[in-house]
Write a protein that holds these residues in place. Structure first.
Motif, PDB file in Angstrom:
ATOM      1  N   PHE A  43       0.861  -1.184   0.000  1.00 44.74           N
ATOM      2  CA  PHE A  43       0.000   0.000   0.000  1.00 44.74           C
ATOM      3  C   PHE A  43       0.893   1.228   0.000  1.00 44.74           C
ATOM      4  CE2 PHE A  43       1.030  -0.561   4.396  1.00 44.74           C
ATOM      5  CZ  PHE A  43       0.942   0.682   5.008  1.00 44.74           C
ATOM      6  N   ASN A  44       0.370   2.348  -0.511  1.00 45.54           N
ATOM      7  CA  ASN A  44       1.204   3.554  -0.595  1.00 45.54           C
ATOM      8  C   ASN A  44       0.543   4.794  -0.005  1.00 45.54           C
ATOM      9  OD1 ASN A  44      -0.699   4.099  -2.546  1.00 45.54           O
ATOM     10  ND2 ASN A  44       0.741   4.261  -4.251  1.00 45.54           N
ATOM     11  N   GLY A  45      -0.654   4.656   0.540  1.00 41.64           N
ATOM     12  CA  GLY A  45      -1.303   5.792   1.191  1.00 41.64           C
ATOM     13  C   GLY A  45      -1.859   6.830   0.251  1.00 41.64           C
ATOM     14  N   GLU A  46      -1.848   6.573  -1.058  1.00 44.90           N
ATOM     15  CA  GLU A  46      -2.324   7.560  -2.022  1.00 44.90           C
ATOM     16  C   GLU A  46      -3.816   7.398  -2.286  1.00 44.90           C
ATOM     17  OE1 GLU A  46      -0.096   7.499  -5.619  1.00 44.90           O
ATOM     18  OE2 GLU A  46       1.814   7.941  -4.650  1.00 44.90           O
ATOM     19  N   ASN A  47      -4.479   8.536  -2.499  1.00 46.59           N
ATOM     20  CA  ASN A  47      -5.870   8.532  -2.927  1.00 46.59           C
ATOM     21  C   ASN A  47      -5.909   8.172  -4.407  1.00 46.59           C
ATOM     22  OD1 ASN A  47      -8.544   8.963  -3.507  1.00 46.59           O
ATOM     23  ND2 ASN A  47      -8.527  11.148  -3.042  1.00 46.59           N
ATOM     24  N   ALA A  55     -12.625   9.772  -1.744  1.00 46.47           N
ATOM     25  CA  ALA A  55     -11.301   9.167  -1.613  1.00 46.47           C
ATOM     26  C   ALA A  55     -11.395   7.663  -1.807  1.00 46.47           C
ATOM     27  CB  ALA A  55     -10.701   9.477  -0.244  1.00 46.47           C
ATOM     28  N   SER A  56     -10.388   7.106  -2.457  1.00 46.21           N
ATOM     29  CA  SER A  56     -10.323   5.667  -2.685  1.00 46.21           C
ATOM     30  C   SER A  56      -8.952   5.165  -2.252  1.00 46.21           C
ATOM     31  CB  SER A  56     -10.568   5.337  -4.158  1.00 46.21           C
ATOM     32  OG  SER A  56     -10.395   3.951  -4.404  1.00 46.21           O
ATOM     33  N   TYR A  57      -8.952   4.328  -1.216  1.00 43.70           N
ATOM     34  CA  TYR A  57      -7.713   3.756  -0.710  1.00 43.70           C
ATOM     35  C   TYR A  57      -7.851   2.240  -0.685  1.00 43.70           C
ATOM     36  CZ  TYR A  57      -6.897   8.510   0.947  1.00 43.70           C
ATOM     37  OH  TYR A  57      -6.729   9.872   1.027  1.00 43.70           O
ATOM     38  N   GLY A  58      -6.719   1.560  -0.629  1.00 45.44           N
ATOM     39  CA  GLY A  58      -6.792   0.111  -0.560  1.00 45.44           C
ATOM     40  C   GLY A  58      -5.414  -0.532  -0.629  1.00 45.44           C
ATOM     41  N   ASP A  59      -5.423  -1.848  -0.842  1.00 38.85           N
ATOM     42  CA  ASP A  59      -4.209  -2.650  -0.870  1.00 38.85           C
ATOM     43  C   ASP A  59      -3.980  -3.229  -2.261  1.00 38.85           C
ATOM     44  OD1 ASP A  59      -3.670  -2.261   1.803  1.00 38.85           O
ATOM     45  OD2 ASP A  59      -4.708  -4.087   2.440  1.00 38.85           O
ATOM     46  N   PHE A  79      -5.918  -5.000  -7.125  1.00 35.12           N
ATOM     47  CA  PHE A  79      -6.136  -3.932  -6.146  1.00 35.12           C
ATOM     48  C   PHE A  79      -7.440  -4.183  -5.412  1.00 35.12           C
ATOM     49  CE2 PHE A  79      -8.218   0.155  -5.136  1.00 35.12           C
ATOM     50  CZ  PHE A  79      -7.319   0.627  -4.191  1.00 35.12           C
ATOM     51  N   ILE A  80      -7.423  -4.090  -4.099  1.00 30.72           N
ATOM     52  CA  ILE A  80      -8.626  -4.276  -3.294  1.00 30.72           C
ATOM     53  C   ILE A  80      -8.907  -2.981  -2.546  1.00 30.72           C
ATOM     54  CG2 ILE A  80      -9.693  -5.572  -1.413  1.00 30.72           C
ATOM     55  CD1 ILE A  80      -7.857  -7.904  -2.100  1.00 30.72           C
ATOM     56  N   GLU A  81      -9.986  -2.326  -2.923  1.00 30.45           N
ATOM     57  CA  GLU A  81     -10.355  -1.087  -2.244  1.00 30.45           C
ATOM     58  C   GLU A  81     -10.927  -1.404  -0.870  1.00 30.45           C
ATOM     59  OE1 GLU A  81     -13.176   2.890  -2.914  1.00 30.45           O
ATOM     60  OE2 GLU A  81     -12.935   1.404  -4.510  1.00 30.45           O
ATOM     61  N   LYS A  82     -10.559  -0.609   0.118  1.00 34.56           N
ATOM     62  CA  LYS A  82     -11.115  -0.802   1.450  1.00 34.56           C
ATOM     63  C   LYS A  82     -11.078   0.523   2.197  1.00 34.56           C
ATOM     64  CE  LYS A  82      -6.918  -2.225   3.924  1.00 34.56           C
ATOM     65  NZ  LYS A  82      -6.302  -3.268   4.775  1.00 34.56           N
ATOM     66  N   SER A  83     -11.925   0.628   3.203  1.00 36.33           N
ATOM     67  CA  SER A  83     -12.001   1.845   3.998  1.00 36.33           C
ATOM     68  C   SER A  83     -11.939   1.478   5.470  1.00 36.33           C
ATOM     69  CB  SER A  83     -13.299   2.602   3.700  1.00 36.33           C
ATOM     70  OG  SER A  83     -13.417   3.735   4.536  1.00 36.33           O
ATOM     71  N   VAL A  84     -10.833   1.836   6.130  1.00 34.90           N
ATOM     72  CA  VAL A  84     -10.702   1.574   7.565  1.00 34.90           C
ATOM     73  C   VAL A  84     -10.444   2.869   8.339  1.00 34.90           C
ATOM     74  CG1 VAL A  84      -9.856  -0.776   7.203  1.00 34.90           C
ATOM     75  CG2 VAL A  84      -8.224   1.101   7.381  1.00 34.90           C
ATOM     76  N   GLU A  85     -10.528   4.018   7.650  1.00 38.33           N
ATOM     77  CA  GLU A  85     -10.281   5.291   8.312  1.00 38.33           C
ATOM     78  C   GLU A  85     -11.512   5.757   9.076  1.00 38.33           C
ATOM     79  OE1 GLU A  85      -7.244   6.958   8.463  1.00 38.33           O
ATOM     80  OE2 GLU A  85      -6.668   4.988   7.669  1.00 38.33           O
ATOM     81  N   SER A  86     -11.273   6.328  10.235  1.00 43.34           N
ATOM     82  CA  SER A  86     -12.358   6.835  11.074  1.00 43.34           C
ATOM     83  C   SER A  86     -12.948   8.110  10.460  1.00 43.34           C
ATOM     84  CB  SER A  86     -11.822   7.146  12.472  1.00 43.34           C
ATOM     85  OG  SER A  86     -12.783   7.838  13.238  1.00 43.34           O
ATOM     86  N   PRO A  87     -14.234   8.357  10.666  1.00 40.81           N
ATOM     87  CA  PRO A  87     -14.814   9.632  10.228  1.00 40.81           C
ATOM     88  C   PRO A  87     -14.315  10.807  11.058  1.00 40.81           C
ATOM     89  CG  PRO A  87     -16.423   8.366  11.468  1.00 40.81           C
ATOM     90  CD  PRO A  87     -15.247   7.449  11.241  1.00 40.81           C
ATOM     91  N   LEU A  88     -13.659  10.515  12.177  1.00 45.21           N
ATOM     92  CA  LEU A  88     -13.124  11.557  13.048  1.00 45.21           C
ATOM     93  C   LEU A  88     -11.644  11.788  12.737  1.00 45.21           C
ATOM     94  CD1 LEU A  88     -13.378  13.470  15.500  1.00 45.21           C
ATOM     95  CD2 LEU A  88     -12.718  11.529  16.942  1.00 45.21           C
ATOM     96  N   ASN A  89     -11.294  13.027  12.453  1.00 48.81           N
ATOM     97  CA  ASN A  89      -9.906  13.403  12.209  1.00 48.81           C
ATOM     98  C   ASN A  89      -9.309  13.942  13.500  1.00 48.81           C
ATOM     99  OD1 ASN A  89      -7.693  15.430  11.524  1.00 48.81           O
ATOM    100  ND2 ASN A  89      -8.021  14.522   9.512  1.00 48.81           N
ATOM    101  N   ILE A  90      -8.264  13.286  14.016  1.00 46.19           N
ATOM    102  CA  ILE A  90      -7.644  13.676  15.278  1.00 46.19           C
ATOM    103  C   ILE A  90      -6.209  14.122  15.032  1.00 46.19           C
ATOM    104  CG2 ILE A  90      -6.960  12.958  17.597  1.00 46.19           C
ATOM    105  CD1 ILE A  90      -9.105  10.831  17.524  1.00 46.19           C
ATOM    106  N   HIS A  91      -5.908  15.334  15.485  1.00 50.40           N
ATOM    107  CA  HIS A  91      -4.536  15.852  15.479  1.00 50.40           C
ATOM    108  C   HIS A  91      -4.056  15.835  16.924  1.00 50.40           C
ATOM    109  CE1 HIS A  91      -1.543  19.141  13.966  1.00 50.40           C
ATOM    110  NE2 HIS A  91      -0.994  18.380  14.901  1.00 50.40           N
ATOM    111  N   LEU A  92      -3.088  14.975  17.213  1.00 48.87           N
ATOM    112  CA  LEU A  92      -2.567  14.810  18.562  1.00 48.87           C
ATOM    113  C   LEU A  92      -1.350  15.702  18.764  1.00 48.87           C
ATOM    114  CD1 LEU A  92      -2.356  13.320  21.314  1.00 48.87           C
ATOM    115  CD2 LEU A  92      -0.999  11.570  20.130  1.00 48.87           C
ATOM    116  N   GLY A  93      -1.443  16.604  19.734  1.00 45.70           N
ATOM    117  CA  GLY A  93      -0.281  17.365  20.174  1.00 45.70           C
ATOM    118  C   GLY A  93       0.244  16.711  21.434  1.00 45.70           C
ATOM    119  N   GLN A  94       1.353  15.989  21.310  1.00 44.74           N
ATOM    120  CA  GLN A  94       1.856  15.146  22.393  1.00 44.74           C
ATOM    121  C   GLN A  94       3.150  15.712  22.959  1.00 44.74           C
ATOM    122  OE1 GLN A  94       0.708  12.140  23.937  1.00 44.74           O
ATOM    123  NE2 GLN A  94       2.419  12.685  25.279  1.00 44.74           N
TER     124      GLN A  94
END
Length: 253
Positions: A43-47, A55-59, A79-94
């Motif tokens: 996988f390469n993380g590209e849309n 957006a279309s992501y997959g393996d 190519f197998i399209e799949k969606s495992v990303e959360s609808p919530l976008n979290i930016h963590l300041g750690q």
């Protein structure tokens, strides 16, 4: 046995033969002892969608070819399209923590669905890094993030931003809901407004944020929130808060 899943930071397409990078080669051939014809997943993380509104992501499924003592390639078959990303976008300041605590926090936060991570230097931060040493640490953290994506099945690789001072991060413009985990807060995460899809979450280092830093965060619009009556370690606090946010707004049901 599940196919080894490998992040490949290059464009990928069906029918293409791609070279494995050194880390991937070491894991698949030297550690797992895979050979020609064995199956792997890239996988390469590209849309991959041509539609900017979706957006279309997959393996990419493939097999090892041309395996030698020093290199190997993958023939991409499908190519197998799949969606495992959360609808919530979290930016963590750690807040940067010592030893492997920071590594652990980054790894597990990615498994829980965090999208962006900014390491923060605070007054009580016990880690002093700069220049080349700091860049090496950022690169190491990004590798931990990639590894967590490979393990957890995520197709989108979160970004580890350059480490900055807390006040710089607080001053950044954002439309996200801004939260600071605080053991004496009056509000629970579960009592936050119902509709939300973006969060900035601030977590202090081992010693926590001092009173001035908490005031700075409040003045920047951060809401103090409580997880429970117990004081949590920095790595526990981050992961518990992310889990609670995913239960409240995301895909942990």
């Amino acid at each position: 046995m599940r196919n080894p899943r490998i992040y490949q930071n290059t464009p990928l397409s069906i029918g293409e033969i791609v070279d494995l990078n050194d880390d991937a080669f070491g894991h698949t051939v030297r550690v797992l002892r895979l050979q020609n014809g064995d199956s792997v997943t890239l996988f390469n993380g590209e849309n991959l969608s041509n539609d900017s509104s979706s957006a279309s992501y997959g393996d990419f499924e493939g097999e090892l070819v041309n395996v030698s003592k020093k290199s190997a390639q993958v023939l991409i078959k499908s190519f197998i399209e799949k969606s495992v990303e959360s609808p919530l976008n979290i930016h963590l300041g750690q807040g940067v923590s010592r030893g492997d605590r920071m590594d652990f926090t980054l790894q597990k936060s990615v498994e829980l669905g965090v999208n962006t991570i900014t390491p923060l230097f605070t007054e009580r931060c016990g880690v002093k890094l700069s220049g080349e040493r700091l860049q090496k640490k950022i690169d190491q953290w990004q590798k931990i993030v990639v590894s967590a994506c490979e393990q957890s099945g995520r197709c989108v690789v979160p970004i580890v931003k350059p480490a900055i001072q807390l006040n710089e991060w607080l001053a950044q413009e954002t439309s996200a809901l801004k939260l600071n985990l605080h053991p004496k807060a009056q509000h629970s995460i579960m009592n936050l407004p119902n509709d939300n899809d973006r969060v900035r979450l601030l977590i202090g280092p081992e010693g926590g944020l001092n009173d001035e830093e908490i005031s700075q965060a409040n003045n920047a619009g951060f809401i103090d929130v409580l997880l429970g009556p117990r004081v949590l370690r920095t790595e526990t606090a981050a992961l518990t808060a992310i889990t609670a946010l995913q239960c409240r707004y995301g895909d942990i049901k």
